[in-house]
Design a protein around this motif. Structure first.
Motif, short mmCIF file in Angstrom:
data_model
loop_
_atom_site.label_atom_id
_atom_site.label_comp_id
_atom_site.label_asym_id
_atom_site.label_seq_id
_atom_site.Cartn_x
_atom_site.Cartn_y
_atom_site.Cartn_z
N SER A 41 0.85 -1.20 0.00
CA SER A 41 0.00 0.00 0.00
C SER A 41 0.88 1.25 0.00
O SER A 41 2.07 1.19 0.33
N VAL A 42 0.27 2.37 -0.35
CA VAL A 42 0.99 3.64 -0.37
C VAL A 42 0.27 4.62 0.53
O VAL A 42 -0.90 4.44 0.90
N LEU A 43 0.96 5.66 0.92
CA LEU A 43 0.36 6.70 1.75
C LEU A 43 -0.71 7.43 0.97
O LEU A 43 -0.62 7.59 -0.25
N SER A 44 -1.75 7.86 1.66
CA SER A 44 -2.79 8.63 0.98
C SER A 44 -2.21 9.95 0.50
O SER A 44 -1.27 10.50 1.07
N GLY A 45 -2.78 10.47 -0.57
CA GLY A 45 -2.31 11.72 -1.12
C GLY A 45 -2.52 11.77 -2.61
O GLY A 45 -3.14 10.88 -3.21
N LYS A 46 -1.98 12.80 -3.24
CA LYS A 46 -2.09 12.97 -4.68
C LYS A 46 -0.73 12.73 -5.32
O LYS A 46 0.28 13.28 -4.87
N TYR A 47 -0.71 11.90 -6.34
CA TYR A 47 0.53 11.51 -7.00
C TYR A 47 0.45 11.84 -8.49
O TYR A 47 -0.64 11.83 -9.07
N TYR A 48 1.61 12.17 -9.05
CA TYR A 48 1.62 12.16 -10.51
C TYR A 48 2.45 10.98 -10.97
O TYR A 48 3.43 10.59 -10.35
N VAL A 49 2.00 10.40 -12.07
CA VAL A 49 2.58 9.17 -12.60
C VAL A 49 3.22 9.47 -13.94
O VAL A 49 2.60 10.10 -14.81
N LEU A 50 4.47 9.05 -14.11
CA LEU A 50 5.20 9.27 -15.35
C LEU A 50 5.52 7.95 -16.02
O LEU A 50 5.86 6.97 -15.34
N TYR A 51 5.41 7.92 -17.32
CA TYR A 51 5.79 6.74 -18.10
C TYR A 51 6.83 7.17 -19.13
O TYR A 51 6.63 8.12 -19.88
N GLY A 52 7.95 6.46 -19.15
CA GLY A 52 8.99 6.75 -20.14
C GLY A 52 9.89 7.90 -19.77
O GLY A 52 10.74 8.31 -20.57
N THR A 53 9.75 8.48 -18.60
CA THR A 53 10.58 9.60 -18.18
C THR A 53 10.62 9.64 -16.66
O THR A 53 9.71 9.12 -15.99
N ASN A 54 11.63 10.24 -16.07
CA ASN A 54 11.71 10.38 -14.62
C ASN A 54 11.72 11.84 -14.20
O ASN A 54 12.10 12.19 -13.09
N THR A 55 11.27 12.73 -15.09
CA THR A 55 11.24 14.15 -14.77
C THR A 55 9.95 14.76 -15.29
O THR A 55 9.41 14.33 -16.31
N ALA A 56 9.47 15.78 -14.60
CA ALA A 56 8.26 16.46 -15.02
C ALA A 56 8.54 17.51 -16.08
O ALA A 56 7.62 18.12 -16.62
N GLU A 57 9.82 17.73 -16.39
CA GLU A 57 10.18 18.71 -17.40
C GLU A 57 10.32 18.03 -18.75
O GLU A 57 10.85 16.93 -18.86
N THR A 58 9.86 18.70 -19.80
CA THR A 58 9.93 18.15 -21.14
C THR A 58 10.59 19.14 -22.07
O THR A 58 10.46 20.35 -21.92
N GLU A 59 11.33 18.61 -23.03
CA GLU A 59 11.97 19.45 -24.03
C GLU A 59 11.00 19.70 -25.18
O GLU A 59 10.11 18.91 -25.45
N TYR A 60 11.22 20.84 -25.91
CA TYR A 60 10.25 21.22 -26.93
C TYR A 60 10.22 20.24 -28.09
O TYR A 60 9.20 20.01 -28.72
N CYS A 61 11.33 19.60 -28.38
CA CYS A 61 11.36 18.52 -29.36
C CYS A 61 12.26 17.46 -28.77
O CYS A 61 13.46 17.67 -28.61
N ASP A 62 11.69 16.32 -28.43
CA ASP A 62 12.46 15.31 -27.71
C ASP A 62 13.65 14.85 -28.54
O ASP A 62 14.72 14.60 -28.03
N ALA A 63 13.47 14.70 -29.83
CA ALA A 63 14.57 14.35 -30.74
C ALA A 63 14.20 14.96 -32.08
O ALA A 63 13.48 14.37 -32.86
N PRO A 64 14.64 16.19 -32.35
CA PRO A 64 14.09 16.94 -33.47
C PRO A 64 14.44 16.40 -34.85
O PRO A 64 13.81 16.79 -35.82
N THR A 65 15.41 15.50 -34.95
CA THR A 65 15.70 14.96 -36.28
C THR A 65 14.66 13.92 -36.65
O THR A 65 14.19 13.16 -35.83
N LEU A 66 14.31 13.89 -37.93
CA LEU A 66 13.38 12.88 -38.41
C LEU A 66 14.00 11.50 -38.26
O LEU A 66 15.18 11.29 -38.51
N GLN A 67 13.19 10.55 -37.84
CA GLN A 67 13.65 9.18 -37.70
C GLN A 67 12.59 8.24 -38.25
O GLN A 67 11.45 8.64 -38.50
N ASP A 68 12.99 6.99 -38.43
CA ASP A 68 12.04 5.98 -38.83
C ASP A 68 10.91 5.92 -37.82
O ASP A 68 11.11 6.02 -36.61
N LEU A 69 9.69 5.76 -38.31
CA LEU A 69 8.51 5.82 -37.46
C LEU A 69 8.57 4.85 -36.29
O LEU A 69 8.30 5.21 -35.15
N ALA A 70 8.94 3.60 -36.53
CA ALA A 70 8.98 2.60 -35.46
C ALA A 70 10.02 2.97 -34.41
O ALA A 70 9.76 2.89 -33.21
#
Length: 266
Positions: A1-30
């Motif tokens: 169990s966890v303590l009561s409260g409000k949490y934010y959940v992140l997937y694929g990152t460990n920070t709440a800050e995001t860059e304007y273009c995660d990887a601005p170069t074009l890449q293969d879709l997959a």
């Protein structure tokens, strides 16, 4: 169990800050999708609660590019990107309870460059959500034509509200661009600028080692102006008229960097 409260959940990152273009170069879709999937959500837990469900919001909007007739460019190699003259693209946002908000100290950039590409596959880029409905978006594709000249294909499209978790198809057919511009050089290697379209082509190129020579008086009435990254701009005693840059909160000029000589602005 966890303590009561409000949490934010992140997937694929460990920070709440995001860059304007995660990887601005074009890449293969997959590759792009597998490596850059990021999502966030919020969860309130009460005492004694044993299960919970949460809806996650995807952080980025996905732009899927299809460049058609790229054989017009040498070896099919091209650079591409986009400009938003009035609204711009946020350089960083923070995840909050109210969604993504502009990161303190960051601003908006009018230009996003997706780099060089030559693949024949469909390609994609991830950008932060942005409401561009009150702006035009100028897409560009440039490279060397089969004669070795620097050529730019420009496409002007109505802006849309880019939303996280949504995919947007963008087809740029080089046979049906809004403007085709070829930059030529004089005997000393300066690239000649004769029109508003040629000034935009120089801005799209974004080459800080280039020197440009204004070869005629140019009137920018009704045309957007994009600041040029260059070594220098030689005015040759010509005049640039009616340059207007409507980008609140930013101080911009004719050049992003470089010297200017013998040029008049009206």
């Amino acid at each position: 169990s966890v303590l009561s409260g409000k949490y934010y959940v992140l997937y694929g990152t460990n920070t709440a800050e995001t860059e304007y273009c995660d990887a601005p170069t074009l890449q293969d879709l997959a590759t792009k999708t597998n490596n850059n999937l990021k999502a966030y959500g919020f969860l309130t837990v009460t005492d004694g609660q044993t299960t919970a469900s949460i809806n996650l919001n995807l952080t980025y909007a996905r732009l899927k590019f299809n460049i058609v007739n790229k054989e017009k460019l040498k070896d099919g190699k091209f650079y591409c990107g986009m400009w938003s003259p009035k609204v711009g693209f946020s350089q960083g946002k923070v995840i909050t309870e109210n969604g993504l908000v502009l990161k303190e100290g960051n601003a908006y950039n009018r230009r996003v460059d997706f780099g060089v590409h030559s693949s024949t596959t469909e390609n994609t880029a991830l950008v932060l959500p942005n409401d561009l409905r009150n702006d035009k978006v100028y897409f560009y594709v440039y490279g060397s034509d089969n004669s070795g000249n620097h050529v730019t294909y420009e496409f002007v499209k109505d802006g849309v509200n880019l939303q996280g978790g949504k995919s947007y198809n963008i087809t740029l057919n080089l046979n049906y661009s809004d403007q085709v511009t070829t930059l030529t050089q004089n005997g000393t290697g300066d690239y000649l600028l004769n029109s508003a379209a040629e000034f935009r082509a120089a801005a799209y190129w974004h080459n800080g080692s280039n020197e440009y020579l204004v070869n005629a008086d140019v009137n920018f009435a009704g045309q957007p102006y994009f600041e040029i990254n260059a070594k220098g701009l030689k005015g040759d005693n010509h005049t640039l008229k009616n340059i207007s840059i409507d980008f609140p909160g930013h101080t911009l000029g004719v050049l992003k960097q470089g010297y200017i000589q013998d040029l008049t602005l009206e």
